[in-house]
Write a protein that holds these residues in place. Structure first.
Motif, short mmCIF file in Angstrom:
data_model
loop_
_atom_site.label_atom_id
_atom_site.label_comp_id
_atom_site.label_asym_id
_atom_site.label_seq_id
_atom_site.Cartn_x
_atom_site.Cartn_y
_atom_site.Cartn_z
N PHE A 22 0.83 -1.22 0.00
CA PHE A 22 0.00 0.00 0.00
C PHE A 22 0.87 1.26 0.00
O PHE A 22 0.53 2.24 -0.68
N GLU A 23 1.93 1.23 0.74
CA GLU A 23 2.78 2.43 0.90
C GLU A 23 3.37 2.93 -0.43
O GLU A 23 3.31 4.13 -0.70
N PHE A 26 0.97 5.07 -2.27
CA PHE A 26 0.86 6.44 -1.75
C PHE A 26 2.09 7.25 -2.18
O PHE A 26 1.97 8.41 -2.58
N ASP A 27 3.26 6.63 -2.11
CA ASP A 27 4.50 7.32 -2.50
C ASP A 27 4.43 7.77 -3.96
O ASP A 27 4.88 8.86 -4.30
N GLY A 30 0.55 10.04 -4.25
CA GLY A 30 0.12 11.05 -3.27
C GLY A 30 0.33 12.47 -3.76
O GLY A 30 -0.58 13.31 -3.71
N PHE A 34 -2.43 15.16 -5.01
CA PHE A 34 -2.59 16.38 -4.20
C PHE A 34 -2.63 17.62 -5.10
O PHE A 34 -3.47 18.50 -4.93
N GLU A 48 -5.66 18.28 0.92
CA GLU A 48 -5.02 17.29 1.81
C GLU A 48 -6.05 16.30 2.33
O GLU A 48 -5.81 15.09 2.34
N VAL A 51 -7.05 13.93 -0.40
CA VAL A 51 -6.02 12.90 -0.68
C VAL A 51 -6.15 11.77 0.34
O VAL A 51 -6.16 10.58 -0.01
N GLN A 52 -6.28 12.16 1.61
CA GLN A 52 -6.45 11.14 2.65
C GLN A 52 -7.68 10.29 2.39
O GLN A 52 -7.65 9.07 2.49
N GLU A 53 -8.76 10.98 2.08
CA GLU A 53 -10.03 10.29 1.86
C GLU A 53 -9.93 9.33 0.68
O GLU A 53 -10.43 8.20 0.73
N PHE A 55 -7.21 7.81 -0.50
CA PHE A 55 -6.42 6.62 -0.15
C PHE A 55 -7.13 5.74 0.88
O PHE A 55 -6.95 4.52 0.88
N LEU A 56 -7.94 6.36 1.71
CA LEU A 56 -8.73 5.55 2.65
C LEU A 56 -9.70 4.67 1.88
O LEU A 56 -9.91 3.51 2.22
N TYR A 59 -7.90 1.87 0.41
CA TYR A 59 -7.63 0.89 1.46
C TYR A 59 -8.88 0.02 1.72
O TYR A 59 -8.79 -1.19 1.83
N CYS A 60 -10.01 0.69 1.81
CA CYS A 60 -11.25 -0.03 2.13
C CYS A 60 -11.74 -0.88 0.96
O CYS A 60 -12.55 -1.78 1.15
N LEU B 58 3.97 18.21 -0.88
CA LEU B 58 3.02 17.37 -0.14
C LEU B 58 3.33 17.52 1.35
O LEU B 58 4.49 17.36 1.74
N PRO B 59 2.34 17.86 2.17
CA PRO B 59 2.62 18.03 3.60
C PRO B 59 3.32 16.80 4.19
O PRO B 59 2.90 15.67 3.93
N LEU B 62 1.31 14.16 6.13
CA LEU B 62 0.10 13.62 5.50
C LEU B 62 0.08 12.08 5.58
O LEU B 62 -0.96 11.48 5.87
N ARG B 63 1.22 11.49 5.35
CA ARG B 63 1.30 10.02 5.41
C ARG B 63 0.95 9.53 6.82
O ARG B 63 0.20 8.57 6.98
N ARG B 65 -0.83 11.04 9.05
CA ARG B 65 -2.26 11.26 9.32
C ARG B 65 -3.11 10.18 8.65
O ARG B 65 -4.08 9.70 9.21
N LEU B 66 -2.69 9.82 7.45
CA LEU B 66 -3.41 8.76 6.73
C LEU B 66 -3.29 7.44 7.50
O LEU B 66 -4.27 6.71 7.67
N ARG B 69 -5.56 7.30 10.40
CA ARG B 69 -6.95 7.03 10.03
C ARG B 69 -7.14 5.58 9.63
O ARG B 69 -8.18 4.98 9.93
N ILE B 70 -6.13 5.01 8.99
CA ILE B 70 -6.21 3.59 8.62
C ILE B 70 -6.22 2.73 9.88
O ILE B 70 -7.00 1.79 10.00
N LEU B 73 -9.56 2.85 11.40
CA LEU B 73 -10.48 2.01 10.62
C LEU B 73 -10.29 0.54 10.94
O LEU B 73 -11.25 -0.21 11.09
#
Lengths: 200, 196
Positions: A22-23, A26-27, A30, A34, A48, A51-53, A55-56, A59-60, B58-59, B62-63, B65-66, B69-70, B73
């Motif tokens: 997964f990482e 994102f690398d 991401g 963004f 931001e 982006v999180q949402e 990737f979430l 993931y899901c 990219l902040p 951010l990683r 924080r993600l 959240r994971i 979950l």
């Protein structure tokens, strides 16, 4: 689907229980994601979150992912839907922070620096000219209809094919061709107008 | 072909969406027509400007924080970033904690050896009657001491323990070991006497 897409392979591995796959996704995605979202929603903080949402959701989706297209098309499809939802929210009618900030910075630079001083420094003059030009195109991009802006960005900046953009925007290739073209024509006109105004 | 269609074809040419044959044909037209050349240049210029727009980094968090959240979950405990100060405290504890703990333990042992611990009658009773660990059954009267070795050999371990008023059968083993040691010493003595 193109078998050679390494991101599809990573996603399949992730779906198969390999959490370490997964990482790299994102690398790889991401940052461009963004920038895409930042241009579309014109708000860095919001981008931001999106982006999180995005990737979430990736993931899901590990239990139901089907490798039918390039990973990026699927990823941008999720992101685009989230961005469009965000843009349709009522509070989005306020001015957009990042674009305004950038434009303000460009305007301030234009107004505060005396031209005769800048003219002594060729590099500074070039930089100022570049700022002016990017300021115009940024402003013009923000005025385009959402889907036109998205289609042009994905095609011209991200280098996606019309087929990939069509998947990302959930439309046809023919529509993408029209969207991209209309966006280009509009940008050329708006940027041209801006430059004419400035000269006047 | 209408101008509008030609314009759209120019856009597709830029995006690499035309067939090689159509692309070649269009390029020839562009070279021959200054108006088309200008139009294609304008499109290219816009694309170039889009690509050179400033991009925020990219902040950095951010990683993290993600990941947080994971974790939420997935129901995993959150991995909070450890502050530097806290890391320093932990390092310090690791450096001094082990010797300190050893010193405290040594002190406690020494104290226990030097000062007898006052024990209440109640706790003595509790110590004397460890219901689960006591192996020897209660007997109404002590078994008379055996008169010969043969008689001793006939007794069970439990009977022997009762006869010697031992607390546990382990003590009986100890006695046996001592007996064995004595016997070995006796044998060695006899051998030495024989050599002499």
């Amino acid at each position: 689907m193109r078998d050679a897409d390494p991101d599809v392979e990573r996603m399949v591995a992730f779906c198969g229980g390999d959490d370490s796959a997964f990482e790299p996704l994102f690398d790889r995605w991401g940052r461009p994601l963004f920038h895409y979202l930042e241009r579309m929603v014109r708000d860095s903080a919001c981008a931001e979150e999106l982006v999180q949402e995005t990737f979430l959701r990736v993931y899901c989706a590990r239990d139901r992912y089907r490798p039918e297209a390039r990973f990026s098309s699927w990823l941008y499809r999720i992101a685009t839907n989230l961005a469009l939802n965000e843009l349709r929210r009522p509070r989005r009618s306020r001015p957009h922070a990042s674009t305004d900030q950038t434009s303000d910075r460009a305007d301030a630079a234009l107004q505060s620096v005396p031209l005769q001083l800048v003219s002594e420094e060729p590099d500074a003059l070039k930089q100022l000219d570049m700022r002016r030009r990017t300021g115009h195109v940024e402003q013009a991009l923000s005025q385009l209809p959402e889907r036109q802006g998205m289609a042009l960005w994905l095609s011209a900046v991200e280098g996606m094919s019309y087929a990939e953009v069509a998947l990302a925007l959930e439309t046809t290739e023919k529509s993408v061709k029209a969207l991209v073209h209309r966006a280009r024509v509009a940008l050329v006109a708006k940027v041209g107008e801006g430059e004419v105004k400035e000269r006047a | 072909m209408r101008d509008e269609d030609l314009d759209r074809e120019l856009s597709a040419l830029l995006d690499g969406e035309l067939t090689p044959a159509r692309a070649r044909e269009l390029r020839e037209k562009v070279e021959a027509d200054p108006r088309l050349r200008e139009r294609l240049a304008a499109f290219e210029s816009v694309d170039q400007r889009l690509r050179s727009l400033p991009r925020s980094p990219l902040p950095a968090d951010l990683r993290a924080r993600l990941q947080q959240r994971i974790d939420q979950l997935a129901g995993r405990p959150e991995r909070e970033p450890v502050p530097q100060e806290s890391l320093r405290s932990r390092a310090s504890l690791a450096r001094w904690g082990a010797p300190l703990a050893a010193a405290v333990a040594a002190g406690l042992v020494a104290g226990w050896l030097i000062w007898p611990i006052p024990v209440s009658d109640e706790s003595v009773q509790l110590l004397q009657v460890p219901a689960q660990t006591r192996v020897i059954p209660e007997q109404p009267s002590p078994v008379p001491l055996p008169e010969s070795d043969t008689a001793v050999a006939d007794l069970s371990d439990e009977e022997l323990a009762i006869a010697f008023e031992l607390e546990t059968l382990r003590d009986l083993d100890l006695i046996r070991e001592l007996d064995l040691l004595e016997a070995l010493v006796g044998m060695e003595t006899m051998e030495e006497e024989g050599r002499g």
